[in-house]
Design an enzyme around this catalytic site. Sequence first.
Site, mmCIF file in Angstrom:
data_model
loop_
_atom_site.group_PDB
_atom_site.id
_atom_site.type_symbol
_atom_site.label_atom_id
_atom_site.label_comp_id
_atom_site.label_asym_id
_atom_site.label_seq_id
_atom_site.Cartn_x
_atom_site.Cartn_y
_atom_site.Cartn_z
ATOM 1 N N ASP A 278 29.016 40.720 33.308
ATOM 2 C CA ASP A 278 29.547 39.353 33.419
ATOM 3 C C ASP A 278 29.736 38.941 34.870
ATOM 4 O O ASP A 278 29.778 39.782 35.775
ATOM 5 C CB ASP A 278 30.871 39.226 32.662
ATOM 6 C CG ASP A 278 31.969 40.128 33.231
ATOM 7 O OD1 ASP A 278 31.673 41.294 33.543
ATOM 8 O OD2 ASP A 278 33.105 39.659 33.378
ATOM 9 N N GLU B 100 34.426 42.195 32.609
ATOM 10 C CA GLU B 100 35.124 42.914 33.676
ATOM 11 C C GLU B 100 35.969 41.956 34.497
ATOM 12 O O GLU B 100 37.088 42.253 34.890
ATOM 13 C CB GLU B 100 34.101 43.618 34.586
ATOM 14 C CG GLU B 100 34.701 44.674 35.522
ATOM 15 C CD GLU B 100 35.085 44.135 36.890
ATOM 16 O OE1 GLU B 100 35.701 44.878 37.666
ATOM 17 O OE2 GLU B 100 34.804 42.961 37.205
HETATM 18 ZN ZN ZN Z 1 32.292 43.377 40.144
#
Ligand code: ZN
Length: 382
Positions: free
Chosen positions: A78, A139
């Site tokens: 992401d 993340e």
């Molecule tokens: Zn990163």
Amino acid sequence: MINRERLTNTFMDLVKIDSVSKEEAQVSEMIEEILDTLGADIVIDNAGEKTGGNAGNLIARIKGNMDVAPLMLNAHMDTVEPGRGIRPVLEEGVFMSQGDTILGADDKSAIAIILEALTIIKENKLPCGPLEVVFTVCEEIGLKGAKHLDFNLITADYGFALDATDTRGVVTRAPSANRLEFLVHGKEAHAGAAPEKGINAIQVASRAIADLELGRIDEETTCNIGVIQGGLATNIIPNLVKIKGEVRSHNTEQLEKVTQNIVDAFERAAAEKGNKSGGSDLPSIDAHVEYDFTRTHIAEDHPVVALAAQAARNLGREMTCKTTGGGADANVFFQQGIVTGVLGTGMQNMHTINETVRLDDMVEAVELLLEILKLHAKGNRS
Ligand SMILES: [Zn+2]
């Protein structure tokens, strides 16, 4: 052996696919296609259901041809915003966006590097130990993919994440962090007609915040109040303010102490105001403290550090252990007992429209990773 053109194309293709957190499905498909050609065994876990996103974590197992303990590799799929419609350019060896979006080198430079290394191993039938390659989702919004990863799928007890800048460093120390959220409840009243009936939540919040020590608390500890929201109009005494902040520390006791000081400051400000308003149960504080991620401290003589250092030496390079102030998936892996060093890809100015990465740095990262995988295949950790 490194095919610079292929590396460039893979990276460009990856960043052209939008994959803002929770929308990683398309980029996951592209990665899966490439991994398929490498003969990897692929599982998508159900993290997508838990994060509310359209994709789960992608776990690829490569059996390899050497009988050694498995090694984990990790990158996240992401990106942050503005991360839609990215049109990458390569100028004088440097990748950048058109200036209206991020580039997405965080962390697609890492994905491209890992895929290039695995492709080279396959193409050249190089010795290779068993690998567990984990591409995570979400993340950037609190390590959510890693937190919901099905760790039953991972057997490695050490490995590397590629999610840092310096290609000559391995991050071995990262702090613990708490996320804080406070709701300050006051009492609404007309500011002109009946101010006596009101309790101003903004004033209580301000008093609490004004008393706080913020910024760098000590060498190992930082804290911040980053969001304040509240109030509706100048003629209404506000009854609710929401405040968000964080504390980070390499020292767990200090993390708890600073967190408690902040909670106390809010409670104290509310109590003082409450006494003045005749002992009513308002203003009141709802304090939420969420343990965000736990600190990572990898000993400098740990095999994972020794492996990276030996690989660098074999290439005639230095490798230094680094400390970061940020959290990454590696913190979650570490907490789960998978000792994870974080390697650099060359990416710079992440989370800004000025984000860049040099092709030469990515090539350097592929070289290091190949050397690591070569040593790993020999069962030679140091
Ligand atoms: Zn990163």
